[in-house]
Every structure is written in C-alpha cells, then in structure tokens.
Write an enzyme that holds these catalytic residues in place. Sequence first.
Site, mmCIF file in Angstrom:
data_model
loop_
_atom_site.group_PDB
_atom_site.id
_atom_site.type_symbol
_atom_site.label_atom_id
_atom_site.label_comp_id
_atom_site.label_asym_id
_atom_site.label_seq_id
_atom_site.Cartn_x
_atom_site.Cartn_y
_atom_site.Cartn_z
ATOM 1 C CE1 TYR A 197 -23.136 23.841 66.205
ATOM 2 C CE2 TYR A 197 -21.486 25.217 67.254
ATOM 3 C CZ TYR A 197 -22.213 24.044 67.205
ATOM 4 O OH TYR A 197 -22.015 23.079 68.164
ATOM 5 C CE1 TYR A 204 -19.148 31.734 65.747
ATOM 6 C CE2 TYR A 204 -17.336 32.951 66.749
ATOM 7 C CZ TYR A 204 -18.581 32.942 66.150
ATOM 8 O OH TYR A 204 -19.256 34.133 65.948
ATOM 9 C CE LYS A 208 -19.574 34.125 61.752
ATOM 10 N NZ LYS A 208 -20.994 34.198 61.264
HETATM 11 N N1 LIG Z 1 -23.054 36.478 69.786
HETATM 12 C C1 LIG Z 1 -21.870 37.102 69.704
HETATM 13 O O1 LIG Z 1 -21.243 37.427 70.724
HETATM 14 C C2 LIG Z 1 -21.282 37.421 68.383
HETATM 15 C C3 LIG Z 1 -21.888 37.021 67.210
HETATM 16 N N2 LIG Z 1 -21.293 37.292 66.000
HETATM 17 C C4 LIG Z 1 -21.962 36.896 64.761
HETATM 18 O O2 LIG Z 1 -23.152 37.655 64.684
HETATM 19 C C5 LIG Z 1 -24.174 36.895 64.038
HETATM 20 C C6 LIG Z 1 -25.413 36.898 64.887
HETATM 21 O O3 LIG Z 1 -25.118 36.315 66.134
HETATM 22 P P1 LIG Z 1 -26.222 36.142 67.268
HETATM 23 O O4 LIG Z 1 -27.516 36.686 66.825
HETATM 24 O O5 LIG Z 1 -25.623 36.609 68.532
HETATM 25 O O6 LIG Z 1 -26.301 34.545 67.318
HETATM 26 P P2 LIG Z 1 -27.488 33.610 67.784
HETATM 27 O O7 LIG Z 1 -26.882 32.286 68.087
HETATM 28 O O8 LIG Z 1 -28.321 34.276 68.815
HETATM 29 O O9 LIG Z 1 -28.370 33.509 66.468
HETATM 30 C C7 LIG Z 1 -28.046 32.706 65.382
HETATM 31 C C8 LIG Z 1 -29.334 32.138 64.846
HETATM 32 O O10 LIG Z 1 -29.055 31.332 63.692
HETATM 33 C C9 LIG Z 1 -29.923 30.214 63.758
HETATM 34 N N3 LIG Z 1 -29.493 29.140 62.873
HETATM 35 C C10 LIG Z 1 -28.626 28.124 63.139
HETATM 36 N N4 LIG Z 1 -28.568 27.286 62.083
HETATM 37 C C11 LIG Z 1 -29.412 27.781 61.131
HETATM 38 C C12 LIG Z 1 -29.806 27.354 59.848
HETATM 39 N N5 LIG Z 1 -29.321 26.239 59.283
HETATM 40 N N6 LIG Z 1 -30.686 28.102 59.156
HETATM 41 C C13 LIG Z 1 -31.221 29.224 59.703
HETATM 42 N N7 LIG Z 1 -30.915 29.673 60.935
HETATM 43 C C14 LIG Z 1 -30.019 28.947 61.640
HETATM 44 C C15 LIG Z 1 -29.887 29.854 65.228
HETATM 45 O O11 LIG Z 1 -30.935 28.985 65.556
HETATM 46 P P3 LIG Z 1 -30.722 27.945 66.786
HETATM 47 O O12 LIG Z 1 -30.506 28.788 67.990
HETATM 48 O O13 LIG Z 1 -32.009 27.187 66.767
HETATM 49 O O14 LIG Z 1 -29.521 27.128 66.422
HETATM 50 C C16 LIG Z 1 -30.039 31.222 65.856
HETATM 51 O O15 LIG Z 1 -31.412 31.586 65.950
HETATM 52 C C17 LIG Z 1 -23.547 35.531 63.767
HETATM 53 O O16 LIG Z 1 -23.053 35.525 62.458
HETATM 54 C C18 LIG Z 1 -22.381 35.445 64.736
HETATM 55 O O17 LIG Z 1 -21.363 34.614 64.256
HETATM 56 C C19 LIG Z 1 -20.122 37.978 65.899
HETATM 57 C C20 LIG Z 1 -19.476 38.413 67.025
HETATM 58 C C21 LIG Z 1 -20.041 38.211 68.363
HETATM 59 C C1 LIG Z 2 -19.449 32.447 82.440
HETATM 60 C C2 LIG Z 2 -18.014 32.922 82.601
HETATM 61 C C3 LIG Z 2 -17.249 33.196 81.486
HETATM 62 N N1 LIG Z 2 -15.980 33.619 81.635
HETATM 63 C C4 LIG Z 2 -15.172 33.932 80.432
HETATM 64 C C5 LIG Z 2 -15.002 32.779 79.447
HETATM 65 C C6 LIG Z 2 -14.760 33.500 78.145
HETATM 66 O O1 LIG Z 2 -13.373 33.775 78.001
HETATM 67 C C7 LIG Z 2 -15.497 34.805 78.306
HETATM 68 C C8 LIG Z 2 -16.778 34.898 77.478
HETATM 69 O O2 LIG Z 2 -17.553 33.796 77.724
HETATM 70 P P1 LIG Z 2 -18.740 33.325 76.802
HETATM 71 O O3 LIG Z 2 -18.556 31.864 76.583
HETATM 72 O O4 LIG Z 2 -20.014 33.793 77.383
HETATM 73 O O5 LIG Z 2 -18.555 34.136 75.465
HETATM 74 P P2 LIG Z 2 -18.140 33.611 74.029
HETATM 75 O O6 LIG Z 2 -19.163 32.654 73.585
HETATM 76 O O7 LIG Z 2 -16.744 33.211 73.999
HETATM 77 O O8 LIG Z 2 -18.307 34.983 73.246
HETATM 78 C C9 LIG Z 2 -17.966 35.004 71.896
HETATM 79 O O9 LIG Z 2 -19.079 34.542 71.151
HETATM 80 C C10 LIG Z 2 -18.840 34.444 69.774
HETATM 81 C C11 LIG Z 2 -20.138 33.974 69.111
HETATM 82 C C12 LIG Z 2 -18.211 35.619 69.172
HETATM 83 O O10 LIG Z 2 -18.270 35.821 67.961
HETATM 84 C C13 LIG Z 2 -17.300 36.450 70.020
HETATM 85 O O11 LIG Z 2 -17.195 37.782 69.570
HETATM 86 C C14 LIG Z 2 -17.629 36.425 71.486
HETATM 87 O O12 LIG Z 2 -18.715 37.246 71.799
HETATM 88 O O13 LIG Z 2 -15.799 34.940 79.698
HETATM 89 C C15 LIG Z 2 -15.413 33.800 82.911
HETATM 90 O O14 LIG Z 2 -14.235 34.181 83.025
HETATM 91 N N2 LIG Z 2 -16.180 33.545 84.013
HETATM 92 C C16 LIG Z 2 -17.459 33.108 83.917
HETATM 93 O O15 LIG Z 2 -18.124 32.869 84.967
#
Ligand SMILES: NC(=O)C1=CN([C@@H]2O[C@H](COP(=O)(O)OP(=O)(O)OC[C@H]3O[C@@H](n4cnc5c(N)ncnc54)[C@H](OP(=O)(O)O)[C@@H]3O)[C@@H](O)[C@H]2O)C=CC1
Ligand SMILES: Cc1cn([C@H]2C[C@H](O)[C@@H](COP(=O)(O)OP(=O)(O)O[C@H]3O[C@@H](C)C(=O)[C@@H](O)[C@H]3O)O2)c(=O)[nH]c1=O
Length: 287
Positions: free
Chosen positions: A63, A127, A131
């Site tokens: 999530y 979140y 995690k």
């Molecule tokens: N994105 C980021 O900036 C960062 C991500 N991470 C971590 O990296 C990993 C990958 O992230 P990312 O690929 O970007 O995330 P995404 O949100 O793109 O992908 C996560 C996927 O998990 C799916 N999912 C949710 N619930 C379930 C479930 N019950 N069973 C199976 N699948 C499920 C989601 O489906 P649906 O979309 O339908 O809910 C989605 O396809 C995660 O662990 C995240 O916490 C760490 C740091 C930064």
């Molecule tokens: C869209 C927007 C965001 N922001 C800021 C808000 C926030 O502090 C930062 C990033 O915004 P986002 O909401 O896109 O990113 P965010 O979802 O907070 O990103 C995080 O996602 C999760 C899953 C992680 O695990 C983290 O490592 C990190 O990547 O940018 C602005 O300042 N101006 C803007 O127009």
Amino acid sequence: MSNTIVFGASGQLGQCFKRISAEMNLDIFIFPDETEGNILDVEGLERLFQFHRPVYAINCAAYTAVDKAETDVELATKVNVEGAKNIADLCSKFNVTLIQVSTDFVFKGDKASPLKEEDEASPISVYGQTKLDGERAVIEATDKYFIIRTAWLYSEFANNFVKTMLKLASTRNELKVIADQAGTPTYAIDLAECIISIITSGSTAYGIYHYSNEGIASWYDFTKAIFDLSDISTRVIPIPTSEYPTPAVRPAYSVMDKTKIKTTFGLQIPYWRESLKTCLSKINQQN
Ligand SMILES: NC(=O)C1=CN([C@@H]2O[C@H](COP(=O)(O)OP(=O)(O)OC[C@H]3O[C@@H](n4cnc5c(N)ncnc54)[C@H](OP(=O)(O)O)[C@@H]3O)[C@@H](O)[C@H]2O)C=CC1
Ligand SMILES: Cc1cn([C@H]2C[C@H](O)[C@@H](COP(=O)(O)OP(=O)(O)O[C@H]3O[C@@H](C)C(=O)[C@@H](O)[C@H]3O)O2)c(=O)[nH]c1=O
C-alpha cells in the site's frame, strides 16, 4: 538462476522485473496477477508456493498511497504488515529466500548525514510505520531474508513523481515544489537490477540493506532536472514544506548510506541524474 516469484507484479517495481525478464530472456520469474498473488489470501499463496516451489520470493506488493494511508490505516496495515507476514511465513515453511522491499520513510528524518541500516527507525507517517512493522514481521517469521530499503522510486511504469510532474507541466506555467526535503530519486529499473544481482550472487548475507541511486536532491532539484532534461519551460518555484501542507508528514532528510550493499555485493550505483536521463528517454519512446 533460481525460480523467483514476484508479488505486486503489476505495480511499478513489478513491471520493471517484467521488462528486464523479457529483455534478458530470463525465464526464472513467476508473475502472479493480483488475484492469484493476493498477499492477503494465505491459502491462495500456499497453493502458489506449492505449485512453483520457488527459491526466492520478491515482495513488491504494498500500500503506497502515503497521504491516503493516514486515514486508511486498516488497509495500509493489512497490506504492508499482514501481507508481508503471510509471505514471510510461507518463505520460512517452504525454505524460500525472501526479498522484502521497504522504504526510507521508516526514518524520522532528523539526522544530518546519510542513514545507515542500524540507525534508529522512527516513522512519522502511517505508511512509514506500516512498512517498519512489515520489516519486523519479516524478521520475526523467517531467517532467510533481504530487506531492501529504497527511496523516491520512479520509472516509465505506473504512477510516480516524474510522470506526475510531466503531466502537471503540460497544463501549468509554474509549479511550486518543496525544496527542504532531501533524499535521492531512484530509478526502479536500477533497483530491480540490484535485486537480480543479489539473487544471482546466491549470497546468504541476509539482513537489512539500503539502496537508492547516488547523490542528493530535494523534490525541487528533482523537478528542475526533469524539466531541464525534457526542455520544459514551466517555472519551478522552491518552497518550504510549510507552504505545501499534506496529510502525511514526510522526512526532511532521508538520504541513505549505501556502503553495506555496495561492498557486500560489489555494486556500482548510478548517479540519480544519469538514471533520470535514461528513464526520460524511455518515457519519450512511449509517447
Ligand atoms: N514508490 C516509491 O516511491 C517507493 C516505494 N517503495 C517500496 O517499493 C515497493 C514497490 O513500490 P512500487 O512498485 O513503487 O509501488 P506500486 O504502488 O506501484 O505497486 C504496488 C503494487 O502492489 C499491489 N498490491 C496492493 N495490495 C495487494 C495485495 N493485497 N496483494 C497483491 N498485490 C497488492 C498494488 O496493486 P493496486 O495498485 O491495485 O493497489 C500495486 O500493483 C513497495 O514495497 C514500496 O513500499 C519504497 C520506497 C519508495
Ligand atoms: C505534486 C507535488 C508534490 N510536492 C511534494 C510533496 C511531497 O513532499 C513530495 C513528493 O510527493 P509525492 O506525493 O509524489 O511522493 P510520495 O508519495 O511522498 O513519495 C514517497 O512514496 C513512498 C511510497 C515512499 O516510499 C517514499 O520513498 C517516497 O517516494 O513532493 C510538491 O512540493 N509540489 C507538487 O506539485
């Protein structure tokens, strides 16, 4: 290489594994869809483990809606904690090595130097807390795990900051972006390649590792680079966090120290701006 099952295969990181797998002709990956690979369905998961007998499992399912999690605590907890535990329990039962992906948001963000694996985790968002609880559930359930904490993931796949900014730029003349949160943008393809290196190495140096691209940036720096490299003229105005209120509080500083992963696996990590160029050219090819 060994049979590897990827959970969360339709998400951003999951799609990176799919791309690499197709490009490199790797037939070791199993990509169950979200129904077949629902990490909350223990019986379904057990059937998958029994059928495929994987050697590795990569948990990319999560999530990830940081702001929404503040009010959707139950589902965020289910997916990020219970889901991680379900997979870890089965990994233990079937002698599978688990790669659990975690986040820089487990940190509070008040340190002034790059965060090491042993630094105290003290999340400031729902979140981040879920995690961290997911990491703890993994450590409790199984011995053979690699927890990879990463940060600020982006790619040509799914929703992410780069795609959001490109979309916003198409309708705005100027954008205000936070300049006092520092971290490192990370190309999800680089992370997927890093995880494949860990698997290929066959290493048993289990534990927690930090991985991001090299360098430091604020969200403002990141946005400037996205626009500069894309020849976009939208003005970017640096603002403090106080001028961009969000439901979830984000760490002010979450730059990670990557010494452990680099030395253990002999990795060379690309600088964030170089990987951003690669990603933007992929996005351009798609359009
Ligand atoms: N994105 C980021 O900036 C960062 C991500 N991470 C971590 O990296 C990993 C990958 O992230 P990312 O690929 O970007 O995330 P995404 O949100 O793109 O992908 C996560 C996927 O998990 C799916 N999912 C949710 N619930 C379930 C479930 N019950 N069973 C199976 N699948 C499920 C989601 O489906 P649906 O979309 O339908 O809910 C989605 O396809 C995660 O662990 C995240 O916490 C760490 C740091 C930064
Ligand atoms: C869209 C927007 C965001 N922001 C800021 C808000 C926030 O502090 C930062 C990033 O915004 P986002 O909401 O896109 O990113 P965010 O979802 O907070 O990103 C995080 O996602 C999760 C899953 C992680 O695990 C983290 O490592 C990190 O990547 O940018 C602005 O300042 N101006 C803007 O127009």
